[in-house]
Design a protein around this motif. Structure first.
Motif, PDB file in Angstrom:
ATOM      1  N   MET A 150       0.827  -1.205   0.000  1.00  0.00           N
ATOM      2  CA  MET A 150       0.000   0.000   0.000  1.00  0.00           C
ATOM      3  C   MET A 150       0.862   1.256   0.000  1.00  0.00           C
ATOM      4  N   VAL A 151       1.925   1.239   0.800  1.00  0.00           N
ATOM      5  CA  VAL A 151       2.855   2.374   0.831  1.00  0.00           C
ATOM      6  C   VAL A 151       3.475   2.581  -0.546  1.00  0.00           C
ATOM      7  N   ALA A 152       3.746   1.467  -1.241  1.00  0.00           N
ATOM      8  CA  ALA A 152       4.330   1.533  -2.585  1.00  0.00           C
ATOM      9  C   ALA A 152       3.300   1.874  -3.658  1.00  0.00           C
ATOM     10  N   GLY A 153       2.023   1.903  -3.293  1.00  0.00           N
ATOM     11  CA  GLY A 153       0.978   2.255  -4.243  1.00  0.00           C
ATOM     12  C   GLY A 153       0.402   1.092  -5.023  1.00  0.00           C
ATOM     13  N   ASP A 154       0.763  -0.147  -4.638  1.00  0.00           N
ATOM     14  CA  ASP A 154       0.243  -1.327  -5.344  1.00  0.00           C
ATOM     15  C   ASP A 154      -0.984  -1.843  -4.582  1.00  0.00           C
ATOM     16  N   PHE A 155      -2.101  -1.166  -4.760  1.00  0.00           N
ATOM     17  CA  PHE A 155      -3.291  -1.453  -3.961  1.00  0.00           C
ATOM     18  C   PHE A 155      -3.981  -2.754  -4.369  1.00  0.00           C
ATOM     19  N   LYS A 156      -3.871  -3.128  -5.640  1.00  0.00           N
ATOM     20  CA  LYS A 156      -4.527  -4.366  -6.086  1.00  0.00           C
ATOM     21  C   LYS A 156      -3.858  -5.587  -5.473  1.00  0.00           C
ATOM     22  N   ARG A 157      -2.530  -5.626  -5.493  1.00  0.00           N
ATOM     23  CA  ARG A 157      -1.830  -6.756  -4.867  1.00  0.00           C
ATOM     24  C   ARG A 157      -2.047  -6.764  -3.362  1.00  0.00           C
ATOM     25  N   ALA A 158      -2.044  -5.574  -2.761  1.00  0.00           N
ATOM     26  CA  ALA A 158      -2.280  -5.488  -1.321  1.00  0.00           C
ATOM     27  C   ALA A 158      -3.665  -6.026  -0.969  1.00  0.00           C
ATOM     28  N   ALA A 159      -4.670  -5.674  -1.773  1.00  0.00           N
ATOM     29  CA  ALA A 159      -6.029  -6.149  -1.512  1.00  0.00           C
ATOM     30  C   ALA A 159      -6.106  -7.672  -1.606  1.00  0.00           C
ATOM     31  N   ASN A 160      -5.437  -8.251  -2.577  1.00  0.00           N
ATOM     32  CA  ASN A 160      -5.445  -9.711  -2.731  1.00  0.00           C
ATOM     33  C   ASN A 160      -4.826 -10.397  -1.509  1.00  0.00           C
ATOM     34  N   ILE A 161      -3.727  -9.843  -1.004  1.00  0.00           N
ATOM     35  CA  ILE A 161      -3.073 -10.415   0.175  1.00  0.00           C
ATOM     36  C   ILE A 161      -3.977 -10.291   1.401  1.00  0.00           C
ATOM     37  N   LEU A 162      -4.618  -9.148   1.548  1.00  0.00           N
ATOM     38  CA  LEU A 162      -5.500  -8.932   2.700  1.00  0.00           C
ATOM     39  C   LEU A 162      -6.719  -9.849   2.655  1.00  0.00           C
ATOM     40  N   ILE A 163      -7.245 -10.080   1.467  1.00  0.00           N
ATOM     41  CA  ILE A 163      -8.378 -11.005   1.334  1.00  0.00           C
ATOM     42  C   ILE A 163      -7.957 -12.410   1.744  1.00  0.00           C
ATOM     43  N   ALA A 164      -6.738 -12.810   1.351  1.00  0.00           N
ATOM     44  CA  ALA A 164      -6.218 -14.116   1.771  1.00  0.00           C
ATOM     45  C   ALA A 164      -6.069 -14.181   3.287  1.00  0.00           C
ATOM     46  N   ALA A 165      -5.626 -13.086   3.891  1.00  0.00           N
ATOM     47  CA  ALA A 165      -5.479 -13.042   5.350  1.00  0.00           C
ATOM     48  C   ALA A 165      -6.836 -13.135   6.037  1.00  0.00           C
ATOM     49  N   LEU A 166      -7.846 -12.484   5.476  1.00  0.00           N
ATOM     50  CA  LEU A 166      -9.188 -12.548   6.052  1.00  0.00           C
ATOM     51  C   LEU A 166      -9.740 -13.970   5.991  1.00  0.00           C
ATOM     52  N   ARG A 167      -9.486 -14.649   4.894  1.00  0.00           N
ATOM     53  CA  ARG A 167      -9.938 -16.037   4.779  1.00  0.00           C
ATOM     54  C   ARG A 167      -9.248 -16.905   5.824  1.00  0.00           C
ATOM     55  N   GLN A 168      -7.965 -16.652   6.062  1.00  0.00           N
ATOM     56  CA  GLN A 168      -7.220 -17.441   7.031  1.00  0.00           C
ATOM     57  C   GLN A 168      -7.707 -17.171   8.446  1.00  0.00           C
ATOM     58  N   ILE A 169      -7.960 -15.908   8.756  1.00  0.00           N
ATOM     59  CA  ILE A 169      -8.403 -15.586  10.116  1.00  0.00           C
ATOM     60  C   ILE A 169      -9.816 -16.112  10.355  1.00  0.00           C
ATOM     61  N   HIS A 170     -10.616 -16.225   9.301  1.00  0.00           N
ATOM     62  CA  HIS A 170     -11.944 -16.826   9.437  1.00  0.00           C
ATOM     63  C   HIS A 170     -11.810 -18.283   9.859  1.00  0.00           C
ATOM     64  N   CYS A 171     -10.875 -18.995   9.259  1.00  0.00           N
ATOM     65  CA  CYS A 171     -10.629 -20.393   9.639  1.00  0.00           C
ATOM     66  C   CYS A 171     -10.106 -20.469  11.072  1.00  0.00           C
ATOM     67  N   CYS A 172      -9.221 -19.524  11.428  1.00  0.00           N
ATOM     68  CA  CYS A 172      -8.677 -19.509  12.791  1.00  0.00           C
ATOM     69  C   CYS A 172      -9.772 -19.286  13.819  1.00  0.00           C
ATOM     70  N   ASN A 173     -10.688 -18.373  13.519  1.00  0.00           N
ATOM     71  CA  ASN A 173     -11.765 -18.072  14.454  1.00  0.00           C
ATOM     72  C   ASN A 173     -12.626 -19.289  14.729  1.00  0.00           C
ATOM     73  N   SER A 174     -12.773 -20.143  13.724  1.00  0.00           N
ATOM     74  CA  SER A 174     -13.652 -21.297  13.882  1.00  0.00           C
ATOM     75  C   SER A 174     -12.901 -22.535  14.367  1.00  0.00           C
ATOM     76  N   GLN A 175     -11.588 -22.392  14.633  1.00  0.00           N
ATOM     77  CA  GLN A 175     -10.815 -23.534  15.109  1.00  0.00           C
ATOM     78  C   GLN A 175     -10.100 -23.176  16.414  1.00  0.00           C
ATOM     79  N   ALA A 176      -8.799 -22.900  16.338  1.00  0.00           N
ATOM     80  CA  ALA A 176      -7.980 -22.766  17.544  1.00  0.00           C
ATOM     81  C   ALA A 176      -8.413 -21.618  18.445  1.00  0.00           C
ATOM     82  N   TYR A 177      -8.815 -20.474  17.857  1.00  0.00           N
ATOM     83  CA  TYR A 177      -9.119 -19.328  18.684  1.00  0.00           C
ATOM     84  C   TYR A 177     -10.345 -19.541  19.570  1.00  0.00           C
ATOM     85  N   LEU A 178     -11.228 -20.398  19.142  1.00  0.00           N
ATOM     86  CA  LEU A 178     -12.423 -20.649  19.928  1.00  0.00           C
ATOM     87  C   LEU A 178     -12.112 -21.407  21.218  1.00  0.00           C
TER      88      LEU A 178
END
Length: 214
Positions: free
Chosen positions: A18-46
């Motif tokens: 994002m600092v470098a101005g590559d917002f599309k790649r940043a968004a893709n990485i963040l979406i992947a992180a959101l998917r991972q944290i969704h799995c975490c919420n339904s497993q170990a974090y609970l």
């Protein structure tokens, strides 16, 4: 490295893009992180206990060159870098709060894409959904992170104003007014940015519609 640490590492990579101005790649990485944290919420974090207070450290990072040249509505153009000082498995609270931050950062990416490419209705529509989800999570948590709440409300208000949804923009400004009447500066906030957001409220709350986007 625990699951939350992996998610926060992805967020760090996205913030650098994002600092470098590559917002599309940043968004893709963040979406992947959101998917991972969704799995975490339904497993170990609970399985872990809810802490009495936040254990995540949040650091705002300024993202340049995403503001239009002329605007009557100040955009909070800071992403949030998050670190976790603990080594054990994170709690549900930590995971959910991190998710709200990721939603905000992803929304800021889509907002920047829309403003750069002139696709406000499509890209900023995606950002709006993400901001709403972030606000919903903070409400569920009863989270005390005022700066994140202010950033979500302000940038949501910016989008609503750009899309000529003035009543919805006024709702955001009303909520901001309530938050900003408190004497203390939100943790992590710069006084200059809070003054700019206060100007949004002072100039636009209860007033007549004016063009927010160049």
């Amino acid at each position: 490295m625990n699951n939350l640490s992996q998610v926060l590492s992805l967020n760090k990579d996205a913030c650098s893009l994002m600092v470098a101005g590559d917002f599309k790649r940043a968004a893709n990485i963040l979406i992947a992180a959101l998917r991972q944290i969704h799995c975490c919420n339904s497993q170990a974090y609970l399985e872990s206990a809810m802490p009495e207070e936040n254990t995540l450290c949040v650091q705002p990072i300024r993202i340049e060159n995403i503001m239009p040249e002329r605007s009557s509505f100040y955009l909070y153009n800071w992403a949030f870098l998050v670190t976790d000082g603990r080594t054990d498995v994170a709690s549900v609270h930590d995971a959910t709060r991190a998710c709200a931050i990721l939603l905000y950062n992803t929304g800021l990416c889509f907002q920047a894409i829309g403003m750069r490419e002139g696709t406000e209705r499509e890209s900023c529509g995606k950002a709006l959904k993400l901001y709403n989800m972030g606000l919903s999570l903070l409400s569920v948590l009863n989270d005390s992170d005022q700066l994140l709440r202010i950033a979500l409300l302000n940038n949501k208000g910016y989008i609503m104003h750009c899309l000529y949804e003035y009543k919805e923009a006024q709702v955001c400004l009303s909520s901001l007014q309530s938050l900003l009447t408190r004497a203390d500066l939100p943790s992590g906030a710069r006084r200059e940015d809070i003054i700019e957001i206060l100007m949004n409220v002072a100039l636009l709350f209860g007033g007549h519609p004016s063009a927010a986007c160049a």
